[in-house]
Design a protein around this motif. Structure first.
Motif, PDB file in Angstrom:
ATOM      1  N   SER A  57      -4.676  12.054   2.545  1.00 37.94           N
ATOM      2  CA  SER A  57      -5.914  11.737   1.827  1.00 37.94           C
ATOM      3  C   SER A  57      -5.794  12.092   0.358  1.00 37.94           C
ATOM      4  N   CYS A  58      -4.537  12.291  -0.114  1.00 39.45           N
ATOM      5  CA  CYS A  58      -4.337  12.702  -1.496  1.00 39.45           C
ATOM      6  C   CYS A  58      -2.939  12.278  -1.948  1.00 39.45           C
ATOM      7  N   ARG A  59      -2.832  11.825  -3.183  1.00 37.80           N
ATOM      8  CA  ARG A  59      -1.545  11.496  -3.800  1.00 37.80           C
ATOM      9  C   ARG A  59      -1.463  12.193  -5.150  1.00 37.80           C
TER      10      ARG A  59
ATOM     11  N   GLU B 123      -7.523  11.300  -4.770  1.00 43.14           N
ATOM     12  CA  GLU B 123      -8.038  11.577  -3.428  1.00 43.14           C
ATOM     13  C   GLU B 123      -8.813  10.363  -2.925  1.00 43.14           C
ATOM     14  N   TYR B 124      -8.837  10.175  -1.605  1.00 42.34           N
ATOM     15  CA  TYR B 124      -9.532   9.023  -1.030  1.00 42.34           C
ATOM     16  C   TYR B 124      -9.963   9.346   0.391  1.00 42.34           C
TER      17      TYR B 124
ATOM     18  N   LYS C 258      -4.896   0.210  -0.503  1.00 43.47           N
ATOM     19  CA  LYS C 258      -3.448   0.344  -0.314  1.00 43.47           C
ATOM     20  C   LYS C 258      -2.687  -0.099  -1.556  1.00 43.47           C
ATOM     21  N   LEU C 259      -3.156  -1.175  -2.176  1.00 42.77           N
ATOM     22  CA  LEU C 259      -2.493  -1.634  -3.392  1.00 42.77           C
ATOM     23  C   LEU C 259      -2.756  -0.690  -4.566  1.00 42.77           C
ATOM     24  N   LEU C 260      -3.949  -0.091  -4.599  1.00 39.61           N
ATOM     25  CA  LEU C 260      -4.228   0.901  -5.642  1.00 39.61           C
ATOM     26  C   LEU C 260      -3.331   2.128  -5.486  1.00 39.61           C
ATOM     27  N   LEU C 261      -3.002   2.477  -4.245  1.00 30.41           N
ATOM     28  CA  LEU C 261      -2.081   3.590  -4.022  1.00 30.41           C
ATOM     29  C   LEU C 261      -0.695   3.258  -4.573  1.00 30.41           C
ATOM     30  N   VAL C 262      -0.269   2.010  -4.409  1.00 28.30           N
ATOM     31  CA  VAL C 262       1.008   1.593  -4.997  1.00 28.30           C
ATOM     32  C   VAL C 262       0.929   1.667  -6.521  1.00 28.30           C
ATOM     33  N   ALA C 263      -0.186   1.200  -7.086  1.00 28.87           N
ATOM     34  CA  ALA C 263      -0.365   1.257  -8.539  1.00 28.87           C
ATOM     35  C   ALA C 263      -0.370   2.699  -9.039  1.00 28.87           C
ATOM     36  N   TRP C 264      -0.960   3.604  -8.256  1.00 33.38           N
ATOM     37  CA  TRP C 264      -0.967   5.019  -8.633  1.00 33.38           C
ATOM     38  C   TRP C 264       0.452   5.588  -8.616  1.00 33.38           C
ATOM     39  N   ASP C 265       1.202   5.272  -7.567  1.00 33.02           N
ATOM     40  CA  ASP C 265       2.575   5.779  -7.491  1.00 33.02           C
ATOM     41  C   ASP C 265       3.435   5.223  -8.620  1.00 33.02           C
TER      42      ASP C 265
ATOM     43  N   GLU D 118       3.612  -7.958  -0.987  1.00 31.00           N
ATOM     44  CA  GLU D 118       5.054  -7.723  -0.923  1.00 31.00           C
ATOM     45  C   GLU D 118       5.406  -6.327  -1.418  1.00 31.00           C
ATOM     46  N   SER D 119       4.606  -5.815  -2.319  1.00 31.43           N
ATOM     47  CA  SER D 119       4.866  -4.472  -2.836  1.00 31.43           C
ATOM     48  C   SER D 119       4.702  -3.419  -1.749  1.00 31.43           C
ATOM     49  N   LEU D 120       3.780  -3.653  -0.806  1.00 32.27           N
ATOM     50  CA  LEU D 120       3.590  -2.698   0.286  1.00 32.27           C
ATOM     51  C   LEU D 120       4.859  -2.604   1.118  1.00 32.27           C
TER      52      LEU D 120
END
Length: 545
Positions: free
Chosen positions: A301-303, A410-411, A471-478, A538-540
């Motif tokens: 729940s956190c990155r 966090e999410y 999920k895509l926002l998590l990729v953008a965050w990483d 595709e990024s996922l």
């Protein structure tokens, strides 16, 4: 410059009536007074010896703790000092108030010559409400001796109907045009209400129905209820509503403009219902830890982000070889980077890359052609992360990363629905980035940067598409693409953390600023913005690999 002014009388038992002022300590260490309504609410709880008071009922996300004399932000838990002053900032008025402002008039008071009617927009609004709220024909008494025609009787108030917002002011088309017939008729059109309560007769005498009190005996709360009830009649009958900001607030400007609006529409014979616009709702109701849920299908729940991504190519030339094809016979057109002809050497005048200035290459996906010299220079001036973006069509080659400073994301799911998404709960995202020092990839390496407004709360519907966006926002965050360091378009401050072209919804229960709900196109728009950053489904799969 002409500015409207007004005066207000308060109940002697209220905070301003006693000369009590509540203040909070701001960031500069000085004291700022609360708005009048807030101060009255705090003082009322203080006098009842409550240990604390929650201001969320009046639209503020704060708790005032009287034991510690502190203000606590319910969202961030930040504390500020508060104090109670007793030096009578607001002057007290001894004796009875003027007849035109008496709330209420004494039923047994002796009749007195009527004072000149006030011409301010607020008094005209009040008089209009009084005139339309009376049960029987109320006599309007002008300044001159000439009698005024009686006002039309108000229809009975319905017991049900659409509920109007608090603080409505109702204006019917009953006022005469203020400038139609010159000064004399203008004065005659200014009403000074004469009722049973003012003349000294008992309540109900001379009225249409003996069981109803005269207007002169009604206090503020009764008149407000009458105004709200009449606004329901207007709204139910299709009368247009005009939202007016700060209709009953402390600022004198907007209420006066509201009054002028009502007067002009009444002069034209048009009924209108003035209402306060909806309030800005940034955050959901308080949520306990037991109500917060993790998001199915998403681990943790956190990155966190810490260091800059490693380079994916040893040299710029090696990076470009993966995305380019050499062109032996350049077309007869300009290089869109240096604006020189492709058949001529590159016009780039900066630090010279280790590439011949007359070599030309074509990008393999989009087929746009540039000088190799210019592409190497462009790559060196960017993030140098192993990716390349076509300057003409923005096609991304490789995996694009950004310069977002270290922070935490966090999410989780909260049990409240967003406007327009009543069929699902809400995903809340909390971004937190502390201030720090800029690194070599930032605009001013070694210089400190600020981080205003953190933690920032953002919201998504807990639907299938909403979870996809998350999920895509998590990729953008990483990939460090959510934020960047630059100049704020809102405040103009430089060297501060700013959004990086991926829009977020920061209003939970309203959409007054365009950053809230309902917004039926938001999820599709943000998916397009993510795709522009090279983040798709595709990024996922790439992240899993």
């Amino acid at each position: 410059t002409i500015r409207p002014v007004r005066r207000s009388y308060y109940d002697p038992s209220s905070a301003p009536g006693k000369g009590v002022v509540w203040e909070w300590e701001n960031d500069s260490g000085t004291w700022t007074p609360y708005d009048m309504d807030v101060g009255i609410t705090i003082q009322r709880a203080y006098e009842k010896q409550h240990p604390w008071v929650d201001l969320s009922a009046i639209g503020f996300c704060y708790i005032i703790d009287f034991a510690t004399m502190g203000q606590i932000n319910r969202q961030t838990q930040r504390k500020r000092r508060v104090r109670r002053r007793l030096d009578m900032v607001y002057p007290l008025v001894s004796g009875s108030l003027p007849k035109s402002q008496s709330w209420p008039a004494s039923p047994g008071a002796a009749a007195a010559p009527p004072a000149p009617a006030c011409m301010c927009p607020q008094c005209l609004l009040v008089m209009s409400v009084k005139g339309t709220a009376t049960a029987g024909p109320a006599t309007l008494q002008p300044r001159k001796a000439a009698p005024a025609p009686p006002a039309a009787a108000k229809p009975p108030l319905p017991s049900a109907g659409p509920k109007a917002p608090d603080g409505v002011a109702v204006v019917r088309g009953s006022l005469k045009p203020l400038a139609a017939q010159g000064g004399r008729q203008q004065a005659a059109s200014t009403p000074a209400l004469s009722s049973a309560g003012v003349s000294g007769s008992p309540p109900g005498v001379g009225s249409a129905k003996g069981s109803r009190p005269g207007i002169g005996t009604l206090n503020r709360s009764h008149l407000q209820r009458l105004a709200i009830a009449q606004s329901r009649v207007l709204i139910a009958s299709g009368v247009p509503t005009v939202p007016v900001k700060n209709l009953t607030g402390s600022s004198p400007v907007n209420p006066a403009l509201a009054g002028i609006t009502g007067i002009l529409m009444s002069a034209a014979g048009l009924p209108v219902c003035l209402t306060r616009p909806p309030k800005l709702v940034l955050h959901p109701p308080p949520v306990s830890k037991s109500e917060i849920q993790s998001i199915p299908g998403i681990s943790h729940s956190c990155r966190k982000t810490t260091k800059k991504q490693a380079k994916k190519g040893k040299t710029p030339e090696e990076v470009l070889k993966k995305y380019l094809q050499k062109v032996r016979h350049p077309p007869d057109e300009d290089c869109t980077i240096c604006m020189e002809r492709l058949s001529a050497p590159s016009g780039y005048k900066g630090p010279q890359p280790a590439v011949k200035p007359d070599l030309v290459g074509k990008l393999v996906k989009c087929s746009h052609v540039f000088h190799l010299h210019c592409l190497v220079a462009m790559y060196n001036n960017g993030n140098k992360d192993g990716s390349l973006q076509c300057p003409t069509c923005k096609t991304i080659y490789g995996v694009k990363t950004g310069t977002q400073p270290p922070g935490k994301m966090e999410y989780h799911i909260i049990p409240h629905a967003l406007p327009g998404h009543a069929d699902c709960k809400t995903i809340r995202i909390i971004y937190n980035i502390p201030p720090g020092v800029q690194g070599p990839e930032h605009p001013n390496p070694g210089k400190s940067f600020t981080a205003r407004g953190f933690p920032r709360h953002c919201y998504l519907p807990d639907s299938e598409k909403g979870r996809k966006v998350l999920k895509l926002l998590l990729v953008a965050w990483d990939r460090r693409l959510i934020f960047a360091i630059g100049t704020s378009s809102t405040t103009g401050e430089s060297d501060t953390v700013i959004w990086n072209e991926i829009h977020h919804k920061t209003e939970f229960g309203s959409n007054l600023t365009g950053h809230g709900y309902p917004d039926i196109n938001y999820l599709d728009n943000v998916l397009a913005e993510l795709a522009a950053q090279g983040i798709t489904e595709e990024s996922l799969a790439q992240e899993k690999d």
